[in-house]
Enzyme design. Sequence first.
Site, mmCIF file in Angstrom:
data_model
loop_
_atom_site.group_PDB
_atom_site.id
_atom_site.type_symbol
_atom_site.label_atom_id
_atom_site.label_comp_id
_atom_site.label_asym_id
_atom_site.label_seq_id
_atom_site.Cartn_x
_atom_site.Cartn_y
_atom_site.Cartn_z
ATOM 1 N N ARG A 229 5.158 17.166 -4.309
ATOM 2 C CA ARG A 229 4.621 15.894 -4.818
ATOM 3 C C ARG A 229 3.348 16.168 -5.623
ATOM 4 O O ARG A 229 2.554 17.027 -5.239
ATOM 5 C CB ARG A 229 4.224 15.025 -3.613
ATOM 6 N N LYS B 173 0.591 10.430 10.421
ATOM 7 C CA LYS B 173 0.683 8.987 10.706
ATOM 8 C C LYS B 173 2.082 8.450 10.388
ATOM 9 O O LYS B 173 2.647 7.695 11.166
ATOM 10 C CB LYS B 173 -0.347 8.186 9.878
ATOM 11 N N ARG C 205 -7.875 1.168 4.047
ATOM 12 C CA ARG C 205 -8.463 2.453 3.687
ATOM 13 C C ARG C 205 -9.905 2.293 3.208
ATOM 14 O O ARG C 205 -10.561 3.296 2.919
ATOM 15 C CB ARG C 205 -7.640 3.072 2.563
ATOM 16 N N ARG D 243 4.342 21.094 1.900
ATOM 17 C CA ARG D 243 5.430 20.103 1.887
ATOM 18 C C ARG D 243 6.295 20.226 0.636
ATOM 19 O O ARG D 243 5.782 20.421 -0.461
ATOM 20 C CB ARG D 243 4.829 18.681 1.874
ATOM 21 N N ARG E 24 -8.098 13.818 -2.159
ATOM 22 C CA ARG E 24 -7.708 12.839 -1.128
ATOM 23 C C ARG E 24 -8.586 12.993 0.109
ATOM 24 O O ARG E 24 -8.948 11.999 0.745
ATOM 25 C CB ARG E 24 -6.227 13.032 -0.753
HETATM 26 P P1 AMP Z 1 -0.286 7.854 1.718
HETATM 27 O O1 AMP Z 1 1.173 8.109 1.655
HETATM 28 O O2 AMP Z 1 -0.674 6.826 2.749
HETATM 29 O O3 AMP Z 1 -1.104 9.122 1.840
HETATM 30 O O4 AMP Z 1 -0.691 7.189 0.323
HETATM 31 C C1 AMP Z 1 -0.452 7.840 -0.906
HETATM 32 C C2 AMP Z 1 -1.394 7.308 -1.965
HETATM 33 O O5 AMP Z 1 -1.158 5.898 -2.158
HETATM 34 C C3 AMP Z 1 -2.875 7.400 -1.633
HETATM 35 O O6 AMP Z 1 -3.417 8.674 -1.914
HETATM 36 C C4 AMP Z 1 -3.444 6.312 -2.535
HETATM 37 O O7 AMP Z 1 -3.485 6.740 -3.869
HETATM 38 C C5 AMP Z 1 -2.386 5.220 -2.434
HETATM 39 N N1 AMP Z 1 -2.660 4.321 -1.313
HETATM 40 C C6 AMP Z 1 -1.932 4.184 -0.154
HETATM 41 N N2 AMP Z 1 -2.467 3.257 0.647
HETATM 42 C C7 AMP Z 1 -3.567 2.788 0.003
HETATM 43 C C8 AMP Z 1 -4.571 1.836 0.321
HETATM 44 N N3 AMP Z 1 -4.558 1.169 1.502
HETATM 45 N N4 AMP Z 1 -5.546 1.607 -0.585
HETATM 46 C C9 AMP Z 1 -5.570 2.249 -1.766
HETATM 47 N N5 AMP Z 1 -4.688 3.185 -2.129
HETATM 48 C C10 AMP Z 1 -3.682 3.448 -1.259
#
Ligand code: AMP
Length: 208
Positions: free
Chosen positions: A155, A13, A88, A122, A166
């Site tokens: 990471r 994404k 989310r 990654r 996740r």
């Molecule tokens: P991402 O880079 O979008 O995979 O986000 C990394 C992490 O940030 C996720 O695993 C969550 O811990 C947190 N996170 C990102 N977006 C959200 C959201 N909309 N609601 C809650 N936690 C979020």
Amino acid sequence: MKMILLGPPGAGKGTMAARMKEELNIPHISTGDIFRAAIKNQTELGVKVKAIIDRGDLVPDDLTVALVKERLSEDDTKTGYILDGFPRTSGQADALAEFSAVDGVINFTVSEEEVVRRLSGRRLCKECGTGYHVEFIPPKKEGICDKCGGELYTRDDDQIDSIKNRLNVYADSTEPLISYYREKGLIRDIDAGQNPDDVFANFKKVIS
Ligand code: AMP
């Protein structure tokens, strides 16, 4: 155009949003990127969310919604935006509906096996942040950044336990949003298991 990108972690994404942002000249808003920047800069928000993100859990809705609401009140989002990683949860989707009307939701589909392959491989440079992948974009010298010679690292949330968490969190909290938006007639599905150029070509077709 105001759009949401849905799909599991590792669906690409962020990559697709970054390319589409250039194409449409609208902002790419990634809640994950906002949280990671806050952690890096050790802000109050960053300190609050670090452990949650490292585990692969979700940041509480109230905090996340407030952050997105504020970001969407800025002028550059008037003509459109690409929301990546938000909403989310159904609580976040309900909240968003109260302050912004989206035109469409792109659902990137990819197998769980492919997600694990993508995320666990990654690597990032500690110094300049350049991204690599042990299989798809390997550095010339293992563990070392081609650009600046910095050390490469994984990471915390790309460690295997966090990836599995996740994926579970995605299945429990985020996947139900696909039916939520499908019922509203807003969803367009895209196969994200192909190479990035093909996925982007499909993305452009769907948008047009
Ligand atoms: P991402 O880079 O979008 O995979 O986000 C990394 C992490 O940030 C996720 O695993 C969550 O811990 C947190 N996170 C990102 N977006 C959200 C959201 N909309 N609601 C809650 N936690 C979020």
